[in-house]
Design a protein around this motif. Structure first.
Motif, short mmCIF file in Angstrom:
data_model
loop_
_atom_site.label_atom_id
_atom_site.label_comp_id
_atom_site.label_asym_id
_atom_site.label_seq_id
_atom_site.Cartn_x
_atom_site.Cartn_y
_atom_site.Cartn_z
N SER A 185 4.88 14.75 -3.88
CA SER A 185 3.56 15.14 -4.36
C SER A 185 2.77 15.96 -3.35
CB SER A 185 2.75 13.89 -4.73
OG SER A 185 3.42 13.17 -5.73
N GLY A 186 3.09 15.84 -2.07
CA GLY A 186 2.43 16.67 -1.09
C GLY A 186 0.99 16.31 -0.83
N THR A 187 0.67 14.99 -0.76
CA THR A 187 -0.70 14.58 -0.51
C THR A 187 -1.10 14.77 0.94
OG1 THR A 187 0.03 12.31 -0.10
CG2 THR A 187 -0.63 12.86 -2.36
N THR A 188 -0.16 14.99 1.83
CA THR A 188 -0.48 15.14 3.25
C THR A 188 0.02 16.47 3.79
OG1 THR A 188 1.55 13.96 3.84
CG2 THR A 188 -0.46 12.66 3.67
N GLY A 189 -0.04 17.52 2.98
CA GLY A 189 0.43 18.83 3.42
C GLY A 189 1.31 19.44 2.36
N PHE A 190 2.07 20.47 2.73
CA PHE A 190 2.95 21.10 1.76
C PHE A 190 4.00 20.10 1.27
CE2 PHE A 190 1.55 25.04 3.97
CZ PHE A 190 1.06 25.69 2.84
N PRO A 191 4.35 20.18 -0.02
CA PRO A 191 5.40 19.30 -0.54
C PRO A 191 6.72 19.53 0.18
CG PRO A 191 4.20 20.37 -2.33
CD PRO A 191 3.77 21.04 -1.07
N LYS A 192 7.52 18.46 0.23
CA LYS A 192 8.88 18.54 0.78
C LYS A 192 9.85 18.26 -0.36
CE LYS A 192 8.16 15.30 3.85
NZ LYS A 192 6.71 15.01 3.76
N VAL A 448 -10.13 3.78 -1.51
CA VAL A 448 -10.79 3.45 -0.25
C VAL A 448 -10.31 4.38 0.85
CG1 VAL A 448 -10.92 1.69 1.58
CG2 VAL A 448 -11.26 1.05 -0.83
N VAL A 449 -11.24 4.92 1.63
CA VAL A 449 -10.92 5.82 2.73
C VAL A 449 -11.74 5.41 3.95
CG1 VAL A 449 -10.44 7.72 1.14
CG2 VAL A 449 -12.72 7.52 2.17
N GLY A 450 -11.35 5.94 5.09
CA GLY A 450 -12.13 5.76 6.30
C GLY A 450 -13.03 6.96 6.53
N VAL A 451 -14.26 6.70 6.94
CA VAL A 451 -15.20 7.77 7.28
C VAL A 451 -15.68 7.55 8.71
CG1 VAL A 451 -15.93 8.19 4.91
CG2 VAL A 451 -17.13 6.47 6.26
N VAL A 497 -20.42 2.96 -0.79
CA VAL A 497 -19.89 3.04 -2.15
C VAL A 497 -20.42 4.30 -2.80
CG1 VAL A 497 -19.87 2.00 -4.45
CG2 VAL A 497 -19.65 0.54 -2.43
N GLU A 498 -19.49 5.09 -3.34
CA GLU A 498 -19.87 6.28 -4.12
C GLU A 498 -19.19 6.18 -5.48
OE1 GLU A 498 -19.21 11.13 -4.17
OE2 GLU A 498 -19.28 10.09 -2.23
N PHE A 499 -19.98 6.33 -6.54
CA PHE A 499 -19.43 6.29 -7.89
C PHE A 499 -18.93 7.67 -8.30
CE2 PHE A 499 -22.63 2.74 -8.17
CZ PHE A 499 -21.68 1.72 -8.20
N VAL A 500 -17.77 7.69 -8.95
CA VAL A 500 -17.18 8.95 -9.39
C VAL A 500 -16.76 8.83 -10.86
CG1 VAL A 500 -16.34 9.61 -7.10
CG2 VAL A 500 -14.87 8.25 -8.60
N ALA A 501 -16.71 9.97 -11.54
CA ALA A 501 -16.31 9.98 -12.95
C ALA A 501 -14.80 9.88 -13.10
CB ALA A 501 -16.83 11.23 -13.64
N ASP A 502 -14.06 10.42 -12.12
CA ASP A 502 -12.60 10.39 -12.17
C ASP A 502 -12.06 10.63 -10.77
OD1 ASP A 502 -12.95 13.08 -11.64
OD2 ASP A 502 -12.53 13.71 -13.69
N PHE A 503 -10.74 10.65 -10.65
CA PHE A 503 -10.09 10.87 -9.36
C PHE A 503 -9.12 12.05 -9.44
CE2 PHE A 503 -11.07 6.29 -9.05
CZ PHE A 503 -11.76 6.28 -7.86
N PRO A 504 -9.08 12.88 -8.40
CA PRO A 504 -7.99 13.86 -8.33
C PRO A 504 -6.68 13.11 -8.11
CG PRO A 504 -9.22 13.85 -6.27
CD PRO A 504 -9.96 12.94 -7.22
N ARG A 505 -5.64 13.51 -8.82
CA ARG A 505 -4.39 12.75 -8.76
C ARG A 505 -3.21 13.66 -8.46
NH1 ARG A 505 -4.77 7.51 -10.20
NH2 ARG A 505 -6.73 6.88 -11.17
N THR A 506 -2.19 13.07 -7.88
CA THR A 506 -0.93 13.75 -7.64
C THR A 506 -0.14 13.77 -8.95
OG1 THR A 506 0.34 11.77 -7.11
CG2 THR A 506 -0.95 12.76 -5.33
N SER A 512 -5.09 11.27 -5.06
CA SER A 512 -4.92 12.16 -3.90
C SER A 512 -6.14 12.00 -3.01
CB SER A 512 -4.77 13.61 -4.36
OG SER A 512 -4.77 14.47 -3.24
N LYS A 513 -6.01 11.19 -1.96
CA LYS A 513 -7.16 10.92 -1.11
C LYS A 513 -7.61 12.14 -0.30
CE LYS A 513 -6.63 5.95 -1.09
NZ LYS A 513 -6.54 4.68 -0.33
N PRO A 514 -6.69 13.00 0.18
CA PRO A 514 -7.18 14.23 0.82
C PRO A 514 -8.03 15.07 -0.12
CG PRO A 514 -4.89 13.86 1.39
CD PRO A 514 -5.23 12.86 0.33
#
Length: 535
Positions: A185-192, A448-451, A497-506, A512-514
């Motif tokens: 899926s390439g969530t951390t850079g170009f897909p392999k 959940v992510v780190g900030v 906490v931040e509310f969102v309507a949806d999530f970007p996905r792989t 996709s957290k990035p």
């Protein structure tokens, strides 16, 4: 194998088969075998029709002949497939394999940069696509001189192929023949691209068939994009057992179970957020009116596991693997003790699994470490990426990047090495906090992510998608956090906490957290600072 003596004799035989090699080592060999033994049995069912094993075998043989004759495809050549969930996708896949070539699946939602990267990286010079995507391919060809000679072909109908021979090209294909360059899926850079052989796919189908006890009387159903590996291993499964595969155009939480009933599906695989989204649908009197015998899943929500089984009246069992490794762990249908435990099951007999520390030393019982795996099925490595291959495959062991603990002879995931929030001196697994958040009826999904934080280095931030009708205000955020407070240690609680309507996905339906972080930076929403007590 344990427990074999306590189950039905037929089930015991199926479990014993897990220890042996599949009797047919190639996908095209499986198709040829089913076309002889069960020529009129249904194999593929799409919205616009169904096809038998014999029809698919004939169609793909003639098309492979055309691919070799007209498009000069030779063994080892890479051939891309950029199609939505239509019958031409598996037809093109099996066609490419019959020509001795290598399939390069391309997500049909890709845009110019995505497609250009995959074509250039794989070296594909032929692409199966449709009218909807032809303009995009032509745009990529015009913009990149290295891709100017990429040839566009279509999976012609059987009637258009009548002039070509009905026997497949005379090329040698074995279990060790490369079948796919399957891009991650390439969530951390170009897909392999994982190099996957015929043996990889046939073993995956063989293991899943015998672990679940599925046979020719079953009906499998899938809704993920065919470019992802799940519908492909579902195809290998159905080629193994001689059963039909129902392919939906896309996943729809509101329509999925209606399709299960309509097609009388006995088996389905779901992953990521799909179980939660299904459970959030309003209950109906028809929920248990289905033919499901078993559902395999990756990342079943622990708190919902028993309720999922109760609601739809079938076992839901974990299966764990990666594109790189196919299948490593599985919870068997009879393993009721795994329900609600978060355990993934035991290693399949052809795999070994260990939990190790950063130095590669095995950790003690109950201690967290990286899950590593060895055996078959397994990718050959990453295409054109020797350094990444050496980093992932070390001394015969695949390093998954998953953090797990051994438990009751099984394994339980607690997070990802690269998905950890480092708050002060504590490592916090994002997956653990997400599971706690999603136990709340008001929460559809969470990430959940780190900030950055001046005092602790990182703080925990939760992006939360709420159920319809729930207000997006501080009171809602505080109430959700209060529910988490009784489940997790204080240092693991989200501060933000931040509310969102949806999530970007792989493409594999994982968040996709990035992309999520990037979206929050570019278009920040309202973030509530709930300021838990400082440690």
């Amino acid at each position: 194998m344990t427990k074999v003596e306590s189950v039905h004799p037929e089930r015991a035989i199926a479990l014993e088969r897990l220890t042996v090699d599949p009797p047919i080592g190639t996908l095209i060999g499986l198709l040829a075998d089913q076309a002889v033994r069960s020529p009129d049995r249904e194999f593929l069912r799409f919205a616009d029709g169904s096809w038998t094993f014999a029809e698919v075998d004939d169609w793909t043989s003639r098309l492979a002949r055309r691919l070799v004759t007209d498009d000069a495809v030779r063994p080892g050549d890479r051939v891309a497939i950029m199609l939505p969930n239509v019958v031409q996708w598996p037809i093109a896949w099996l066609t490419v394999l019959k020509a001795g070539a290598v399939t390069v699946p391309v997500n049909s939602s890709y845009q110019r940069a995505d497609l250009e990267f995959v074509l250039q990286d794989s070296g594909a010079r032929v692409i199966f696509t449709d009218a909807e995507h032809t303009a995009l391919v032509e745009e990529v060809r015009a913009a990149n001189s290295e891709l100017a000679d990429v040839r566009i072909v279509d999976a012609a109908s059987p009637a258009e192929l009548a002039a070509y021979p009905a026997d497949r090209p005379a090329v040698e294909v074995t279990g060790e023949t490369l079948a796919n360059l399957q891009y991650t899926s390439g969530t951390t850079g170009f897909p392999k691209a994982c190099m996957l052989t015929h043996d990889y796919w046939t073993r995956l189908g063989w293991v899943c068939a015998n672990a679940t006890g599925l046979g020719a009387d079953d009906v499998a159903l899938t809704s993920q994009p065919f470019s992802y590996m799940d519908p492909q291993w579902n195809t290998a499964l159905c080629l193994t057992i001689g059963a039909p595969l129902v392919v939906l155009p896309r996943f729809s939480a509101s329509g999925f179970m209606a399709d299960v009933r309509k097609h009388r599906a006995t088996f389905a695989y779901v992953l990521g957020s799909m179980p939660t989204l299904l459970f959030k649908q309003p209950p109906t009197p028809h929920d248990r009116d289905n033919d499901l015998r078993i559902v395999l899943c990756s990342a079943i929500p622990v708190a919902l596991h028993a309720e999922l089984e109760q609601r739809w009246g079938a076992p839901w069992r974990e299966i764990f693997g990666m594109t790189e490794s196919g299948v490593d762990l599985v919870s068997l249908p009879e393993s009721a003790e795994d329900v609600g435990s978060g355990r993934l099951g035991r290693p399949v007999p052809t795999k070994q699994v260990r939990i190790v520390d950063p130095q590669g030393r095995e950790v003690g019982a109950g201690e967290a470490g990286e899950l590593i795996t060895s055996g078959k099925p397994m990718m050959l490595g990453y295409w054109n990426r020797p350094e990444e291959t050496a980093q992932t495959l070390r001394d015969g062991w695949l390093h998954t990047g998953d953090v797990a603990v051994g438990e009751a002879g099984s394994y339980r995931l607690v997070g990802r090495i690269k998905d950890m929030v480092r708050r002060g001196g504590e490592n916090i697994a994002g997956a653990e906090v997400e599971r706690a958040l999603e136990r709340d009826d008001a929460v559809v999904a969470a990430a959940v992510v780190g900030v950055p934080d001046e005092l602790f280095g990182e703080e925990v931030k939760a992006f939360v998608q709420l159920a319809p009708g729930v207000g997006e205000d501080r009171e809602a955020a505080q109430r959700i956090l209060d529910n988490v407070r009784i489940q997790l240690a204080r240092f693991k609680l989200p501060r933000y906490v931040e509310f969102v309507a949806d999530f970007p996905r792989t493409p594999s339906e994982r968040v996709s957290k990035p992309a999520l972080k990037a979206r929050a930076t570019e278009n920040p929403g309202t973030t509530y600072d709930l300021q838990p007590p400082r440690d």
